[in-house]
Design a protein around this motif. Structure first.
Motif, PDB file in Angstrom:
ATOM      1  N   MET A  98       0.835  -1.187   0.000  1.00  0.00           N
ATOM      2  CA  MET A  98       0.000   0.000   0.000  1.00  0.00           C
ATOM      3  C   MET A  98       0.872   1.240   0.000  1.00  0.00           C
ATOM      4  N   LYS A  99       0.425   2.184  -0.784  1.00  0.00           N
ATOM      5  CA  LYS A  99       1.154   3.443  -0.821  1.00  0.00           C
ATOM      6  C   LYS A  99       0.802   4.269   0.410  1.00  0.00           C
ATOM      7  N   ASN A 100       1.780   5.000   0.884  1.00  0.00           N
ATOM      8  CA  ASN A 100       1.547   5.892   2.007  1.00  0.00           C
ATOM      9  C   ASN A 100       0.877   7.144   1.476  1.00  0.00           C
ATOM     10  N   ARG A 101      -0.286   7.493   1.974  1.00  0.00           N
ATOM     11  CA  ARG A 101      -0.989   8.667   1.486  1.00  0.00           C
ATOM     12  C   ARG A 101      -1.630   9.409   2.636  1.00  0.00           C
ATOM     13  N   LYS A 102      -1.949  10.655   2.357  1.00  0.00           N
ATOM     14  CA  LYS A 102      -2.575  11.486   3.377  1.00  0.00           C
ATOM     15  C   LYS A 102      -4.083  11.324   3.323  1.00  0.00           C
ATOM     16  N   PHE A 103      -4.699  11.566   4.447  1.00  0.00           N
ATOM     17  CA  PHE A 103      -6.152  11.575   4.537  1.00  0.00           C
ATOM     18  C   PHE A 103      -6.590  12.969   4.097  1.00  0.00           C
ATOM     19  N   THR A 104      -7.236  13.059   2.946  1.00  0.00           N
ATOM     20  CA  THR A 104      -7.553  14.346   2.332  1.00  0.00           C
ATOM     21  C   THR A 104      -8.829  14.952   2.902  1.00  0.00           C
ATOM     22  N   VAL A 105      -9.083  16.187   2.510  1.00  0.00           N
ATOM     23  CA  VAL A 105     -10.327  16.860   2.897  1.00  0.00           C
ATOM     24  C   VAL A 105     -11.509  16.091   2.323  1.00  0.00           C
ATOM     25  N   GLN A 106     -11.386  15.602   1.092  1.00  0.00           N
ATOM     26  CA  GLN A 106     -12.469  14.810   0.504  1.00  0.00           C
ATOM     27  C   GLN A 106     -12.731  13.556   1.338  1.00  0.00           C
ATOM     28  N   ASP A 107     -11.678  12.910   1.802  1.00  0.00           N
ATOM     29  CA  ASP A 107     -11.837  11.730   2.660  1.00  0.00           C
ATOM     30  C   ASP A 107     -12.618  12.088   3.921  1.00  0.00           C
ATOM     31  N   MET A 108     -12.246  13.217   4.533  1.00  0.00           N
ATOM     32  CA  MET A 108     -12.936  13.652   5.762  1.00  0.00           C
ATOM     33  C   MET A 108     -14.401  13.953   5.501  1.00  0.00           C
ATOM     34  N   VAL A 109     -14.686  14.580   4.366  1.00  0.00           N
ATOM     35  CA  VAL A 109     -16.073  14.906   4.024  1.00  0.00           C
ATOM     36  C   VAL A 109     -16.875  13.626   3.802  1.00  0.00           C
ATOM     37  N   ILE A 110     -16.302  12.683   3.071  1.00  0.00           N
ATOM     38  CA  ILE A 110     -16.989  11.405   2.824  1.00  0.00           C
ATOM     39  C   ILE A 110     -17.268  10.683   4.137  1.00  0.00           C
ATOM     40  N   VAL A 111     -16.266  10.590   4.994  1.00  0.00           N
ATOM     41  CA  VAL A 111     -16.457   9.920   6.291  1.00  0.00           C
ATOM     42  C   VAL A 111     -17.534  10.636   7.098  1.00  0.00           C
ATOM     43  N   GLY A 112     -17.464  11.959   7.143  1.00  0.00           N
ATOM     44  CA  GLY A 112     -18.446  12.728   7.909  1.00  0.00           C
ATOM     45  C   GLY A 112     -19.860  12.563   7.383  1.00  0.00           C
ATOM     46  N   LEU A 113     -20.025  12.640   6.060  1.00  0.00           N
ATOM     47  CA  LEU A 113     -21.364  12.490   5.484  1.00  0.00           C
ATOM     48  C   LEU A 113     -21.922  11.084   5.678  1.00  0.00           C
ATOM     49  N   MET A 114     -21.078  10.089   5.463  1.00  0.00           N
ATOM     50  CA  MET A 114     -21.551   8.714   5.640  1.00  0.00           C
ATOM     51  C   MET A 114     -21.817   8.408   7.120  1.00  0.00           C
ATOM     52  N   ALA A 115     -21.001   8.960   8.015  1.00  0.00           N
ATOM     53  CA  ALA A 115     -21.248   8.780   9.452  1.00  0.00           C
ATOM     54  C   ALA A 115     -22.579   9.422   9.837  1.00  0.00           C
ATOM     55  N   LEU A 151     -25.115   9.819   7.884  1.00  0.00           N
ATOM     56  CA  LEU A 151     -26.159   8.969   7.325  1.00  0.00           C
ATOM     57  C   LEU A 151     -26.370   7.723   8.183  1.00  0.00           C
ATOM     58  N   VAL A 152     -25.281   7.125   8.666  1.00  0.00           N
ATOM     59  CA  VAL A 152     -25.400   5.977   9.579  1.00  0.00           C
ATOM     60  C   VAL A 152     -26.192   6.393  10.820  1.00  0.00           C
ATOM     61  N   TYR A 153     -25.831   7.533  11.389  1.00  0.00           N
ATOM     62  CA  TYR A 153     -26.525   8.045  12.572  1.00  0.00           C
ATOM     63  C   TYR A 153     -28.010   8.233  12.269  1.00  0.00           C
ATOM     64  N   ALA A 154     -28.323   8.888  11.155  1.00  0.00           N
ATOM     65  CA  ALA A 154     -29.712   9.209  10.816  1.00  0.00           C
ATOM     66  C   ALA A 154     -30.565   7.962  10.624  1.00  0.00           C
ATOM     67  N   VAL A 155     -30.049   6.956   9.904  1.00  0.00           N
ATOM     68  CA  VAL A 155     -30.878   5.768   9.684  1.00  0.00           C
ATOM     69  C   VAL A 155     -31.035   4.945  10.959  1.00  0.00           C
ATOM     70  N   THR A 156     -30.111   5.086  11.893  1.00  0.00           N
ATOM     71  CA  THR A 156     -30.246   4.365  13.163  1.00  0.00           C
ATOM     72  C   THR A 156     -31.356   4.966  14.017  1.00  0.00           C
ATOM     73  N   LEU A 157     -31.682   6.225  13.780  1.00  0.00           N
ATOM     74  CA  LEU A 157     -32.774   6.861  14.529  1.00  0.00           C
ATOM     75  C   LEU A 157     -34.122   6.196  14.241  1.00  0.00           C
ATOM     76  N   PHE A 158     -34.255   5.620  13.049  1.00  0.00           N
ATOM     77  CA  PHE A 158     -35.484   4.929  12.675  1.00  0.00           C
ATOM     78  C   PHE A 158     -35.304   3.460  13.013  1.00  0.00           C
ATOM     79  N   ARG A 159     -35.818   3.072  14.164  1.00  0.00           N
ATOM     80  CA  ARG A 159     -35.558   1.735  14.684  1.00  0.00           C
ATOM     81  C   ARG A 159     -36.769   1.193  15.419  1.00  0.00           C
ATOM     82  N   ILE A 160     -36.739  -0.102  15.610  1.00  0.00           N
ATOM     83  CA  ILE A 160     -37.714  -0.778  16.464  1.00  0.00           C
ATOM     84  C   ILE A 160     -36.931  -1.301  17.647  1.00  0.00           C
TER      85      ILE A 160
END
Length: 186
Positions: free
Chosen positions: A1-18, A20-29
Motif C-alpha cells: 500500500m502506498k503511504n498517502r494522506k487523509f484528504t479533505v475529501q476523505d474527511m467529508v466522505i467519512v463525515g457524510l456517511m457517518a 447517514l449511519v446516525y440518521a438511519v439508526t434513529l429509525f428503529r424498532i
C-alpha cells in the motif's frame, strides 16, 4: 500500500456517511429483553455501503463513528466503544474484500455477508460475556441470546442483501455525479 494522506475529501466522505449511519439508526424498532433493549434498524445497510463504495478505511471510519455517535447521544453510552470498533470492522471488511471498487455480484454479496455476520458474532459474543460477567445465571444469558441471535442475524441478513443490491446503483450515481470514489494515491 502506498503511504498517502487523509484528504479533505476523505474527511467529508467519512463525515457524510457517518451522519447517514446516525440518521438511519434513529429509525428503529426497540425490543425489550430481560437484560436490556435490542434494536432493529437499517444502519447495517449504510455501514456496508460505506465500505463497498469508499473502501475499507473510509467505510470503516464512517460506520464506526456514525454508530458510536448514535450510542453516545441516545442512551447507549456504555456500548459506544464496542460499537465503534465492531461497526468499524463491519465497514472495513466489506471495503477490504471489494477494495472499494466495483465487483461482480457474488463478491459484493460475499463482502456484505462477511461484514454483517462478523459484526453479529462480535456483538453476540460481547453480549453473552457481559451477561456472564454481570453475574447473570447461565439460563438468563442463554435466554438473552435466544432473542438476540435471531434478531441480529435477521437484521444483518436483510442489511447485507439490501446493501448488495444498492451498491451498484449508488456507485453509478456517484460516478455520474463526478465523485472520485477511489482513495487518492491508488
Amino acid at each position: 500500500m502506498k503511504n498517502r494522506k487523509f484528504t479533505v475529501q476523505d474527511m467529508v466522505i467519512v463525515g457524510l456517511m457517518a451522519a447517514l449511519v446516525y440518521a438511519v439508526t434513529l429509525f428503529r424498532i426497540e425490543i425489550p429483553t430481560p437484560t436490556g433493549k435490542i434494536m432493529l434498524h437499517m444502519a447495517t445497510v449504510v455501514c456496508l455501503l460505506s465500505g463497498l463504495l469508499f473502501g475499507p478505511v473510509r467505510g470503516g471510519l464512517a460506520a464506526g463513528i456514525g454508530s458510536f455517535l448514535f450510542d453516545i447521544l441516545n442512551g447507549w453510552a456504555s456500548s459506544a466503544p464496542f460499537t465503534l470498533i465492531f461497526k468499524f470492522i463491519m465497514g472495513f471488511l466489506a471495503g477490504l474484500i471489494t477494495g472499494g471498487r466495483p465487483q461482480k455480484a457474488p463478491r459484493t454479496f460475499l463482502a456484505c455477508a462477511v461484514g454483517a455476520y462478523t459484526y453479529s458474532v462480535l456483538y453476540l459474543s460481547k453480549s453473552f460475556l457481559r451477561d456472564m460477567l454481570m453475574g447473570a445465571a447461565m439460563e438468563t444469558a442463554m435466554a438473552d441470546m435466544a432473542i438476540k441471535i435471531p434478531t441480529s442475524l435477521g437484521s444483518n441478513t436483510i442489511g447485507f442483501i439490501v446493501a448488495g443490491l444498492l451498491a451498484p446503483v449508488l456507485r453509478l450515481a456517484l460516478k455520474r455525479a463526478g465523485l472520485r470514489l477511489q482513495p487518492s494515491g491508488r
